[in-house]
Scaffold this motif. Sequence first.
Motif, PDB file in Angstrom:
ATOM      1  N   GLY A 305       0.791  -1.220   0.000  1.00  0.00           N
ATOM      2  CA  GLY A 305       0.000   0.000   0.000  1.00  0.00           C
ATOM      3  C   GLY A 305       0.825   1.272   0.000  1.00  0.00           C
ATOM      4  N   ALA A 306       0.339   2.281  -0.692  1.00  0.00           N
ATOM      5  CA  ALA A 306       0.973   3.599  -0.768  1.00  0.00           C
ATOM      6  C   ALA A 306      -0.058   4.581  -1.309  1.00  0.00           C
ATOM      7  N   PRO A 307       0.146   5.876  -1.117  1.00  0.00           N
ATOM      8  CA  PRO A 307      -0.766   6.854  -1.719  1.00  0.00           C
ATOM      9  C   PRO A 307      -0.862   6.664  -3.228  1.00  0.00           C
ATOM     10  N   ILE A 308      -2.057   6.778  -3.766  1.00  0.00           N
ATOM     11  CA  ILE A 308      -2.274   6.572  -5.199  1.00  0.00           C
ATOM     12  C   ILE A 308      -1.619   7.682  -6.001  1.00  0.00           C
ATOM     13  N   ALA A 309      -0.810   7.297  -6.979  1.00  0.00           N
ATOM     14  CA  ALA A 309      -0.176   8.263  -7.874  1.00  0.00           C
ATOM     15  C   ALA A 309      -0.008   7.602  -9.237  1.00  0.00           C
ATOM     16  N   TYR A 310      -0.520   8.260 -10.270  1.00  0.00           N
ATOM     17  CA  TYR A 310      -0.468   7.736 -11.639  1.00  0.00           C
ATOM     18  C   TYR A 310       0.814   8.185 -12.329  1.00  0.00           C
ATOM     19  N   GLY A 311       1.336   7.327 -13.207  1.00  0.00           N
ATOM     20  CA  GLY A 311       2.559   7.656 -13.925  1.00  0.00           C
ATOM     21  C   GLY A 311       2.410   7.525 -15.433  1.00  0.00           C
ATOM     22  N   MET A 312       3.233   8.238 -16.159  1.00  0.00           N
ATOM     23  CA  MET A 312       3.351   8.092 -17.620  1.00  0.00           C
ATOM     24  C   MET A 312       4.819   8.134 -17.999  1.00  0.00           C
ATOM     25  N   THR A 313       5.123   7.471 -19.107  1.00  0.00           N
ATOM     26  CA  THR A 313       6.472   7.516 -19.639  1.00  0.00           C
ATOM     27  C   THR A 313       6.436   7.317 -21.143  1.00  0.00           C
ATOM     28  N   VAL A 314       7.514   7.710 -21.794  1.00  0.00           N
ATOM     29  CA  VAL A 314       7.767   7.345 -23.179  1.00  0.00           C
ATOM     30  C   VAL A 314       8.805   6.226 -23.125  1.00  0.00           C
ATOM     31  N   PRO A 315       8.425   4.976 -23.372  1.00  0.00           N
ATOM     32  CA  PRO A 315       9.385   3.869 -23.268  1.00  0.00           C
ATOM     33  C   PRO A 315      10.529   4.025 -24.264  1.00  0.00           C
ATOM     34  N   SER A 316      11.632   3.388 -23.964  1.00  0.00           N
ATOM     35  CA  SER A 316      12.786   3.464 -24.869  1.00  0.00           C
ATOM     36  C   SER A 316      12.509   2.772 -26.202  1.00  0.00           C
ATOM     37  N   VAL A 317      11.484   1.920 -26.252  1.00  0.00           N
ATOM     38  CA  VAL A 317      11.134   1.232 -27.492  1.00  0.00           C
ATOM     39  C   VAL A 317      10.071   2.009 -28.279  1.00  0.00           C
ATOM     40  N   ALA A 318       9.782   3.240 -27.888  1.00  0.00           N
ATOM     41  CA  ALA A 318       8.724   4.020 -28.529  1.00  0.00           C
ATOM     42  C   ALA A 318       9.013   4.251 -30.010  1.00  0.00           C
ATOM     43  N   PRO A 319       8.088   3.903 -30.901  1.00  0.00           N
ATOM     44  CA  PRO A 319       8.287   4.174 -32.331  1.00  0.00           C
ATOM     45  C   PRO A 319       8.236   5.670 -32.662  1.00  0.00           C
ATOM     46  N   ASN A 320       7.489   6.444 -31.868  1.00  0.00           N
ATOM     47  CA  ASN A 320       7.352   7.879 -32.126  1.00  0.00           C
ATOM     48  C   ASN A 320       7.529   8.627 -30.804  1.00  0.00           C
ATOM     49  N   PRO A 321       8.762   8.707 -30.308  1.00  0.00           N
ATOM     50  CA  PRO A 321       8.985   9.294 -28.984  1.00  0.00           C
ATOM     51  C   PRO A 321       8.609  10.764 -28.887  1.00  0.00           C
ATOM     52  N   GLU A 322       8.752  11.529 -29.972  1.00  0.00           N
ATOM     53  CA  GLU A 322       8.382  12.948 -29.915  1.00  0.00           C
ATOM     54  C   GLU A 322       6.876  13.108 -29.700  1.00  0.00           C
ATOM     55  N   ALA A 323       6.096  12.273 -30.384  1.00  0.00           N
ATOM     56  CA  ALA A 323       4.647  12.330 -30.192  1.00  0.00           C
ATOM     57  C   ALA A 323       4.273  11.901 -28.788  1.00  0.00           C
ATOM     58  N   GLY A 324       4.983  10.887 -28.274  1.00  0.00           N
ATOM     59  CA  GLY A 324       4.723  10.449 -26.906  1.00  0.00           C
ATOM     60  C   GLY A 324       5.001  11.548 -25.905  1.00  0.00           C
ATOM     61  N   ALA A 325       6.108  12.255 -26.103  1.00  0.00           N
ATOM     62  CA  ALA A 325       6.442  13.360 -25.202  1.00  0.00           C
ATOM     63  C   ALA A 325       5.407  14.478 -25.307  1.00  0.00           C
ATOM     64  N   TRP A 327       2.226  14.075 -25.905  1.00  0.00           N
ATOM     65  CA  TRP A 327       1.044  13.630 -25.148  1.00  0.00           C
ATOM     66  C   TRP A 327       1.212  13.936 -23.666  1.00  0.00           C
ATOM     67  N   ILE A 328       2.369  13.648 -23.146  1.00  0.00           N
ATOM     68  CA  ILE A 328       2.633  13.921 -21.735  1.00  0.00           C
ATOM     69  C   ILE A 328       2.648  15.420 -21.482  1.00  0.00           C
ATOM     70  N   GLU A 329       3.243  16.168 -22.396  1.00  0.00           N
ATOM     71  CA  GLU A 329       3.220  17.629 -22.292  1.00  0.00           C
ATOM     72  C   GLU A 329       1.788  18.141 -22.218  1.00  0.00           C
ATOM     73  N   TYR A 330       0.912  17.553 -23.015  1.00  0.00           N
ATOM     74  CA  TYR A 330      -0.477  17.997 -23.048  1.00  0.00           C
ATOM     75  C   TYR A 330      -1.132  17.842 -21.679  1.00  0.00           C
ATOM     76  N   ARG A 364      10.219  19.140 -24.157  1.00  0.00           N
ATOM     77  CA  ARG A 364       8.840  19.586 -24.117  1.00  0.00           C
ATOM     78  C   ARG A 364       8.144  19.142 -22.831  1.00  0.00           C
ATOM     79  N   VAL A 365       8.598  18.042 -22.234  1.00  0.00           N
ATOM     80  CA  VAL A 365       8.043  17.610 -20.945  1.00  0.00           C
ATOM     81  C   VAL A 365       8.606  18.471 -19.822  1.00  0.00           C
ATOM     82  N   MET A 366       9.910  18.748 -19.860  1.00  0.00           N
ATOM     83  CA  MET A 366      10.499  19.590 -18.822  1.00  0.00           C
ATOM     84  C   MET A 366       9.916  20.998 -18.829  1.00  0.00           C
ATOM     85  N   ASN A 367       9.380  21.432 -19.972  1.00  0.00           N
ATOM     86  CA  ASN A 367       8.765  22.752 -20.033  1.00  0.00           C
ATOM     87  C   ASN A 367       7.542  22.867 -19.120  1.00  0.00           C
TER      88      ASN A 367
END
Length: 380
Positions: A305-325, A327-330, A364-367
């Motif tokens: 058990g732990a406080p609920i916290a959702y995560g997202m990532t762009v995996p290293s196997v991402a075919p389109n990492p810029e688009a993934g980033a 999405w997270i930026e959005y 774009r995510v760090m922004n």
Amino acid sequence: MKQREQYEHWKQVVRGRSRRDVLKGLGAVGMAGLAGCSGGSGGGGGSEATATATATDGSTDTSGGTTDTPTGTSTPDPVSGSMTIFHAGSLAAAFSQAEPQFEEEYGVDVNREPKGSVASTQKITQQGRKASVLGTSDFRLIRNRIVPDFGDWYTIFTTNSMSIQYREDSPGADEISADNWWEILSRDDVTIGHSDPAVDPGGYRAVMTQQLGAKEFEGSALYDQSTYETLRENSTVPTGTETKLKGQLESGALDYAFYYQSISSTADMPFIDLQPQVDLSKATSKYAEHYAKAEVETSSGTFTGAPIAYGMTVPSVAPNPEAGAAWIEYFGSDAGRSILEEQGLVPVDPIVVPKSGQDAVPDRVMNVASAKSSLGPLEL
């Protein structure tokens, strides 16, 4: 009202500022890391180990925290093409709402695959599949199973809490309240549903909620061990993911369902807001220490058990990492946060990335992000 209270609570945790910091005019201070929420490596059989809290006063420690790293300011590369997103079922409503807006703004065709977060993670770690975004309802699945072999960084972007939903004609519906739900749900004629703990964090968190009710908190428990055992006897696992429970509840196959408050609050059925000592919503040392008393063993690992916290990532196997980033930026923008709130989720503002992996985070995510070593009692 509860969602707004949670939002304000998490804003305080993320920003990590004490009144003393403000008065002194110091920069924002991050939350002190507790040695906790660390867990097993890899896939099945790994342990999502306990949160070991050191503070017990219930307050969030801001005095000795980790200093925030300022958000980025660089101009990211343009995006195009298409991308696939693997994501938690409880993110389906928010991601579905965001999809047309994102596609219009960024010019990217989005394909989504909702499934339990454990199963979504295993698509990458065990099945060799590729996606440009992985979104999970438990960020520890990314921290412990994706990083470092399948990715280098992640973000925490929203939170939630556990609740109980029911029909107006469910057995005991005219009697149930936040003060007696365990008495109603432990009756002989009641059927409780939750998702599969081996596939979905909503499932193992449902079991944790039941466990925590029998654990002493500030000198007392909600109910005894016998009641907990009866709750488990009345519980069934009719589906892999929590989003399918709603239909079974409506059809009468289930009388009550344990799942996320975001789902309950947006469904046209009554629900119970649970006590903070069992709903996994509070990101403070005192509550994290209590939540860590719950542990669920499954075929895909042992979860604590732990406080609920959702995560997202762009995996290293991402075919389109810029688009993934992108999405997270959005979801780090005002538009994304508004959608999360509309769908009953509690956005983290700003989104948070681990300081240890900051160099790998796309510009774009760090922004729209803040880099920290911990988020309240959650070690990043």
